[in-house]
Motif scaffolding. Structure first.
Motif, short mmCIF file in Angstrom:
data_model
loop_
_atom_site.label_atom_id
_atom_site.label_comp_id
_atom_site.label_asym_id
_atom_site.label_seq_id
_atom_site.Cartn_x
_atom_site.Cartn_y
_atom_site.Cartn_z
N SER A 2 -1.57 13.93 -6.98
CA SER A 2 -2.18 13.90 -5.66
C SER A 2 -3.60 14.45 -5.70
CB SER A 2 -1.33 14.70 -4.67
OG SER A 2 -1.32 16.05 -5.04
N LEU A 8 -1.21 16.91 1.77
CA LEU A 8 0.06 16.20 1.60
C LEU A 8 0.52 15.67 2.96
CD1 LEU A 8 1.94 18.56 -0.84
CD2 LEU A 8 0.95 16.33 -1.34
N PRO A 9 1.19 14.52 2.96
CA PRO A 9 1.61 13.95 4.24
C PRO A 9 2.69 14.79 4.90
CG PRO A 9 2.53 12.69 2.43
CD PRO A 9 1.59 13.69 1.83
N LYS A 37 12.31 14.01 0.12
CA LYS A 37 12.00 12.93 -0.83
C LYS A 37 11.97 11.54 -0.21
CE LYS A 37 11.81 15.42 -4.58
NZ LYS A 37 10.60 15.54 -5.32
N GLU A 74 9.50 8.72 -2.15
CA GLU A 74 8.24 9.42 -2.36
C GLU A 74 7.28 8.63 -3.24
OE1 GLU A 74 6.86 13.98 -3.26
OE2 GLU A 74 8.66 13.24 -4.26
N ASP A 75 7.82 7.90 -4.23
CA ASP A 75 6.94 7.11 -5.10
C ASP A 75 6.38 5.87 -4.40
OD1 ASP A 75 9.35 5.78 -5.02
OD2 ASP A 75 9.38 5.30 -7.17
N TYR A 77 5.49 6.06 -0.75
CA TYR A 77 4.53 6.49 0.27
C TYR A 77 3.42 7.40 -0.26
CZ TYR A 77 7.13 10.91 1.01
OH TYR A 77 7.74 12.13 0.87
N MET A 78 3.65 8.17 -1.31
CA MET A 78 2.60 9.08 -1.80
C MET A 78 1.37 8.33 -2.34
SD MET A 78 2.93 12.15 -1.02
CE MET A 78 1.66 12.88 -2.00
N PHE A 81 -0.48 6.95 0.62
CA PHE A 81 -1.13 8.02 1.38
C PHE A 81 -2.38 8.51 0.64
CE2 PHE A 81 -1.79 12.38 2.78
CZ PHE A 81 -1.75 12.22 4.15
N ASN A 82 -2.29 8.69 -0.66
CA ASN A 82 -3.43 9.17 -1.45
C ASN A 82 -4.60 8.19 -1.47
OD1 ASN A 82 -2.19 11.58 -2.08
ND2 ASN A 82 -1.32 10.81 -3.98
#
Length: 186
Positions: A2, A8-9, A37, A74-75, A77-78, A81-82
């Protein structure tokens, strides 16, 4: 990994987010629930960008008897988001008729039954019925037995309840969708 400059969201229940899809289209989602998660979301509409003029929100119709939400790991949306492809939106996207009207409990027995059934599902089962299809079917069956209603009706009520962000008037009759006018008493 990140980016330390991007926080972080933090997804709040019933909040809305915009997601830029691979096709370049912008979709609006309502966050139904979260775990550390996973995020459970339902698409409530799309934003169209005409060649001239301002962007236009095109809402999806409320779902009918179908499990229409998505579970984002998580894999998923992260990275979005980043890369600023997934962003919170300030608007709640609740129809104006729903926010302006107030129907207290006891005034409409049919509406009270619908509200009681979906509140029972939310309180008794929470995120578990959103994440697992078997639990969802069992919870719907249990609620339909408890409130003496057809399973397809309870499923439809719950889907609409989630679609409109658990709004107190989510299950009221939507006469404005049918082209009729609601006459207000003077």
């Amino acid at each position: 990994m990140s980016n330390p400059l991007i926080p972080l969201p933090h997804f709040e229940r019933n909040s809305t987010v915009s997601l830029c899809k691979e096709s370049g289209k912008l979709a609006i989602y309502r966050i139904l629930d979260t775990t550390p998660k996973e995020v459970c979301a339902i698409e409530i509409g799309k934003v169209n960008f005409p060649y001239s003029g301002a962007p236009v929100f095109s809402p999806n119709g409320p779902p009918r008897n179908a499990r229409s939400w998505e579970i984002w790991a998580e894999d998923f949306y992260m990275p979005r988001f980043n890369h600023c492809l997934l962003r919170p939106t300030p608007d709640k996207f609740i129809p104006l008729h729903m926010t302006e009207t107030s129907i207290p409990s006891g005034e409409d027995s049919e509406l009270d039954l619908r509200r009681a059934a979906v509140q029972f599902l939310d309180r008794s089962f929470g995120m578990t019925i959103l994440a697992d299809q078997f639990s969802y079917r069992c919870a719907i069956k249990h609620a339909s037995f408890r409130f003496n209603a057809a399973q397809c009706d309870v499923r439809g009520w719950y889907e609409i309840h989630l679609f409109y962000g658990r709004h107190p008037n989510a299950l009221m009759h939507r006469h404005w969708n049918r082209g009729t006018r609601i006459l207000k008493s003077i």
